[in-house]
Design a protein around this motif. Sequence first.
Motif, PDB file in Angstrom:
ATOM      1  N   GLY A  34       0.777  -1.234   0.000  1.00  0.00           N
ATOM      2  CA  GLY A  34       0.000   0.000   0.000  1.00  0.00           C
ATOM      3  C   GLY A  34       0.806   1.280   0.000  1.00  0.00           C
ATOM      4  N   PHE A  35       2.070   1.217  -0.387  1.00  0.00           N
ATOM      5  CA  PHE A  35       2.886   2.421  -0.497  1.00  0.00           C
ATOM      6  C   PHE A  35       2.485   3.201  -1.747  1.00  0.00           C
ATOM      7  CE2 PHE A  35       5.361   0.359   2.636  1.00  0.00           C
ATOM      8  CZ  PHE A  35       6.308   1.227   3.135  1.00  0.00           C
ATOM      9  N   THR A  36       2.794   4.474  -1.743  1.00  0.00           N
ATOM     10  CA  THR A  36       2.625   5.323  -2.914  1.00  0.00           C
ATOM     11  C   THR A  36       3.972   5.440  -3.604  1.00  0.00           C
ATOM     12  OG1 THR A  36       0.871   6.595  -1.860  1.00  0.00           O
ATOM     13  CG2 THR A  36       2.033   7.655  -3.691  1.00  0.00           C
ATOM     14  N   LEU A  37       3.985   5.264  -4.915  1.00  0.00           N
ATOM     15  CA  LEU A  37       5.191   5.469  -5.700  1.00  0.00           C
ATOM     16  C   LEU A  37       5.346   6.969  -5.905  1.00  0.00           C
ATOM     17  CD1 LEU A  37       7.542   4.319  -7.413  1.00  0.00           C
ATOM     18  CD2 LEU A  37       5.923   4.250  -9.333  1.00  0.00           C
ATOM     19  N   LEU A  38       6.343   7.574  -5.254  1.00  0.00           N
ATOM     20  CA  LEU A  38       6.555   9.023  -5.346  1.00  0.00           C
ATOM     21  C   LEU A  38       7.286   9.408  -6.618  1.00  0.00           C
ATOM     22  CD1 LEU A  38       7.615   9.941  -1.694  1.00  0.00           C
ATOM     23  CD2 LEU A  38       5.357  10.184  -2.758  1.00  0.00           C
ATOM     24  N   ASN A  39       8.349   8.672  -6.911  1.00  0.00           N
ATOM     25  CA  ASN A  39       9.183   8.965  -8.076  1.00  0.00           C
ATOM     26  C   ASN A  39       9.690   7.664  -8.663  1.00  0.00           C
ATOM     27  OD1 ASN A  39       9.493  11.982  -7.939  1.00  0.00           O
ATOM     28  ND2 ASN A  39      10.266  11.438  -5.917  1.00  0.00           N
ATOM     29  N   TYR A  40       9.752   7.626  -9.989  1.00  0.00           N
ATOM     30  CA  TYR A  40      10.345   6.486 -10.671  1.00  0.00           C
ATOM     31  C   TYR A  40      11.110   7.013 -11.873  1.00  0.00           C
ATOM     32  CZ  TYR A  40      10.773   2.203 -13.417  1.00  0.00           C
ATOM     33  OH  TYR A  40      11.251   1.156 -14.166  1.00  0.00           O
ATOM     34  N   GLU A  41      12.391   6.774 -11.867  1.00  0.00           N
ATOM     35  CA  GLU A  41      13.268   7.177 -12.963  1.00  0.00           C
ATOM     36  C   GLU A  41      13.838   5.920 -13.593  1.00  0.00           C
ATOM     37  OE1 GLU A  41      13.613  10.163 -14.117  1.00  0.00           O
ATOM     38  OE2 GLU A  41      12.568  11.251 -12.525  1.00  0.00           O
ATOM     39  N   TRP A  51      17.486   5.924 -14.639  1.00  0.00           N
ATOM     40  CA  TRP A  51      18.443   5.852 -13.527  1.00  0.00           C
ATOM     41  C   TRP A  51      18.365   4.514 -12.807  1.00  0.00           C
ATOM     42  CZ3 TRP A  51      16.728  10.918 -10.651  1.00  0.00           C
ATOM     43  CH2 TRP A  51      16.944  12.019 -11.478  1.00  0.00           C
ATOM     44  N   GLY A  52      17.231   3.805 -12.965  1.00  0.00           N
ATOM     45  CA  GLY A  52      17.013   2.580 -12.203  1.00  0.00           C
ATOM     46  C   GLY A  52      16.768   2.887 -10.749  1.00  0.00           C
ATOM     47  N   TRP A  53      15.882   3.838 -10.482  1.00  0.00           N
ATOM     48  CA  TRP A  53      15.647   4.326  -9.118  1.00  0.00           C
ATOM     49  C   TRP A  53      14.167   4.636  -8.910  1.00  0.00           C
ATOM     50  CZ3 TRP A  53      13.697   9.122  -7.646  1.00  0.00           C
ATOM     51  CH2 TRP A  53      13.803   9.435  -6.293  1.00  0.00           C
ATOM     52  N   ALA A  54      13.666   4.325  -7.713  1.00  0.00           N
ATOM     53  CA  ALA A  54      12.291   4.648  -7.349  1.00  0.00           C
ATOM     54  C   ALA A  54      12.222   4.980  -5.864  1.00  0.00           C
ATOM     55  CB  ALA A  54      11.361   3.471  -7.657  1.00  0.00           C
ATOM     56  N   SER A  55      11.275   5.849  -5.509  1.00  0.00           N
ATOM     57  CA  SER A  55      11.056   6.168  -4.093  1.00  0.00           C
ATOM     58  C   SER A  55       9.579   5.961  -3.766  1.00  0.00           C
ATOM     59  CB  SER A  55      11.490   7.597  -3.776  1.00  0.00           C
ATOM     60  OG  SER A  55      10.668   8.541  -4.430  1.00  0.00           O
ATOM     61  N   PHE A  56       9.350   5.524  -2.537  1.00  0.00           N
ATOM     62  CA  PHE A  56       8.017   5.183  -2.055  1.00  0.00           C
ATOM     63  C   PHE A  56       7.766   5.837  -0.704  1.00  0.00           C
ATOM     64  CE2 PHE A  56       9.735   1.740  -4.537  1.00  0.00           C
ATOM     65  CZ  PHE A  56       8.691   1.297  -5.323  1.00  0.00           C
ATOM     66  N   LYS A  57       6.471   6.005  -0.397  1.00  0.00           N
ATOM     67  CA  LYS A  57       6.079   6.558   0.897  1.00  0.00           C
ATOM     68  C   LYS A  57       4.765   5.927   1.322  1.00  0.00           C
ATOM     69  CE  LYS A  57       5.270  10.934   3.305  1.00  0.00           C
ATOM     70  NZ  LYS A  57       6.322  10.810   4.293  1.00  0.00           N
ATOM     71  N   CYS A  58       4.667   5.624   2.604  1.00  0.00           N
ATOM     72  CA  CYS A  58       3.414   5.193   3.216  1.00  0.00           C
ATOM     73  C   CYS A  58       3.370   5.815   4.598  1.00  0.00           C
ATOM     74  CB  CYS A  58       3.334   3.670   3.305  1.00  0.00           C
ATOM     75  SG  CYS A  58       1.732   3.086   3.913  1.00  0.00           S
ATOM     76  N   ASP A  59       2.482   6.776   4.774  1.00  0.00           N
ATOM     77  CA  ASP A  59       2.385   7.519   6.029  1.00  0.00           C
ATOM     78  C   ASP A  59       3.747   8.129   6.360  1.00  0.00           C
ATOM     79  OD1 ASP A  59      -0.384   6.861   6.245  1.00  0.00           O
ATOM     80  OD2 ASP A  59       0.168   4.909   7.067  1.00  0.00           O
ATOM     81  N   ALA A  60       4.378   7.754   7.483  1.00  0.00           N
ATOM     82  CA  ALA A  60       5.662   8.347   7.873  1.00  0.00           C
ATOM     83  C   ALA A  60       6.859   7.502   7.443  1.00  0.00           C
ATOM     84  CB  ALA A  60       5.697   8.558   9.385  1.00  0.00           C
ATOM     85  N   VAL A  61       6.634   6.466   6.630  1.00  0.00           N
ATOM     86  CA  VAL A  61       7.709   5.564   6.215  1.00  0.00           C
ATOM     87  C   VAL A  61       8.105   5.863   4.770  1.00  0.00           C
ATOM     88  CG1 VAL A  61       8.351   3.155   5.862  1.00  0.00           C
ATOM     89  CG2 VAL A  61       6.904   3.782   7.809  1.00  0.00           C
TER      90      VAL A  61
END
Length: 123
Positions: A29-36, A39-49
């Motif tokens: 249930g994380f949100t995908l914030l960024n995907y490049e 670059w082969g890189w992604a960032s995720f967020k779920c609440d404070a994590v």
Amino acid sequence: MDYKLTGLTPMLETHDMEATIKFYTEVLGFTLLNYEADWGWASFKCDAVNIMFSIPNEHRNMPKPIMSGSLYINPDNVDLVWENLKERCLICYPIENFDYGMREFAIYDNNGYLLQFGQMIAE
């Protein structure tokens, strides 16, 4: 110290970014914030994590992702998280109460990383 640390965001490796994106968004249930993809890189967020993943590159190319520890996540309702995940993930150990005052369980993500979910037991 004259400064303050304001957060910690693990950066882990994956050999299968698409499967990692699917696991973290659809299963956890994380949100995908960024995907490049370039670059082969992604960032995720779920609440404070927050968590980031990268594809291995020429500077650090391990044969498979490794980590000697785990990521320990503190939900506000560990039983509800367990009910949501127990049939959808590879379980390391099921939910139980531990003598050190935590109710917790652990799963493996699609890369083999150990994710523990724990909540203090109410007195």
